[in-house]
Design an enzyme around this catalytic site. Structure first.
Site, PDB file in Angstrom:
ATOM      1  N   ASP A  48       0.740  -1.616  -0.217  1.00  0.00           N
ATOM      2  CA  ASP A  48       0.441  -0.041   0.257  1.00  0.00           C
ATOM      3  C   ASP A  48       0.814   1.049   0.188  1.00  0.00           C
ATOM      4  O   ASP A  48       2.321   1.070   0.858  1.00  0.00           O
ATOM      5  CB  ASP A  48      -0.799  -0.012   1.344  1.00  0.00           C
ATOM      6  CG  ASP A  48      -0.243  -0.175   3.079  1.00  0.00           C
ATOM      7  OD1 ASP A  48      -0.009   0.669   3.205  1.00  0.00           O
ATOM      8  OD2 ASP A  48       0.535  -1.023   2.804  1.00  0.00           O
ATOM      9  N   GLU A  79      -7.452   4.127  13.043  1.00  0.00           N
ATOM     10  CA  GLU A  79      -6.543   3.899  13.204  1.00  0.00           C
ATOM     11  C   GLU A  79      -6.265   5.201  15.079  1.00  0.00           C
ATOM     12  O   GLU A  79      -6.572   6.210  14.905  1.00  0.00           O
ATOM     13  CB  GLU A  79      -5.307   3.242  12.622  1.00  0.00           C
ATOM     14  CG  GLU A  79      -4.238   4.824  11.714  1.00  0.00           C
ATOM     15  CD  GLU A  79      -3.009   4.506  10.538  1.00  0.00           C
ATOM     16  OE1 GLU A  79      -2.489   4.595  11.823  1.00  0.00           O
ATOM     17  OE2 GLU A  79      -3.682   4.183  10.085  1.00  0.00           O
TER      18      GLU A  79
END
Length: 267
Positions: free
Chosen positions: A67, A158
């Site tokens: 990613d 997150e």
């Protein structure tokens, strides 16, 4: 298309938000440093990294991918493909005010060399509701098409890089926020978004919610084993196992062969 579980979560979240005292806010949401907020940037900061982790876990039943975000700049996609990458997730947006300036080169370039790619959104539950951020994500590159080379979008939830870990929300409010995002994305695209997170953050900020089992899990843990999963899932779809390696960006194993990656892209 709202599931029964999501409907109850949303109703409870609206009530809790209505009962939350008003808090003084700055004149506008902060996006300073947004280009450095990539999937796992805050997880690595808070949970640490085992630097000995390597690509030996995979074997024939796993598929290597990665990613990227604006943090990587323009990516050498032919080079990335030569290292064995088969799929990639690219950061598209953050909140409702930031678009990755490298997104066209990263998203279209990966497609051009044959990688199966998807886009992800860095969640900002502190600045707007989940539905607004899902719309912003879809409108700025986070959509889906059944071409066999596009993964469903992913929601990166997150640690808060701007302040309090859980963005000032109770677990019930956080679950309601994510349910709003997921339901809106499903309505816009016909696909359940993947959810990127870590078990530690999930336990702390959602109370270890178990209502997101319909969403593919992209789990972050920089160690030799995945360890315990969040309560919503019995298995993972993608494991982000390292933030270092020969590929640009972070390193991931898809839990299955390339045929399973294609199956997820097709829905």
């Amino acid at each position: 298309m709202c599931s029964k579980g999501w409907g109850a979560v949303l109703a409870a979240g609206v009530l809790l938000l209505a009962q939350t005292p008003a808090v003084a806010r700055e004149s506008g949401p902060r996006y300073d440093g947004a280009e450095e907020h990539y999937a796992g940037s805050q997880i690595a900061l808070h949970e640490g990294v085992n630097v000995s982790v390597g690509p030996l876990y995979g074997g024939e039943a796993q598929t290597l991918g990665h990613d990227v975000s604006g943090h990587q700049g323009d990516v050498d996609w032919p080079g990335a493909a030569r290292t064995g990458a088969k799929f990639v997730y690219v950061k598209a947006t953050e909140g409702t005010g930031f678009v990755n300036p490298r997104f066209p080169q990263q998203y279209n370039g990966s497609y051009g060399v044959g990688l199966i790619r998807g886009a992800y959104h860095f969640a900002r539950p502190d600045i707007s509701d989940g539905a607004a951020q899902a719309h912003y994500f879809v409108d700025h590159g986070g959509g889906w098409s059944g071409d066999g080379k596009t993964l469903p979008g992913a929601l990166d939830v997150e640690y808060n890089p701007y302040g309090e870990t859980c963005y000032g929300k109770t677990p019930a409010q956080m679950v309601a926020w994510m349910a709003s995002f997921a339901e809106t994305y499903l309505w816009r695209t016909g696909r359940h978004p993947a959810i990127y997170t870590s078990t530690s953050w999930w336990k702390r900020c959602t109370g270890n919610s178990n209502v997101f089992w319909q969403n593919p899990l992209w789990i972050a843990r920089y160690n030799t084993e995945i360890g315990e999963l969040p309560a919503s899932w019995k298995t993972h779809t993608i494991w982000q196992f390292s933030n270092k390696g020969s590929l640009p960006g972070d390193q991931n194993w898809f839990n299955g062969t390339i045929d399973r990656v294609r199956a997820l892209s097709l829905g």
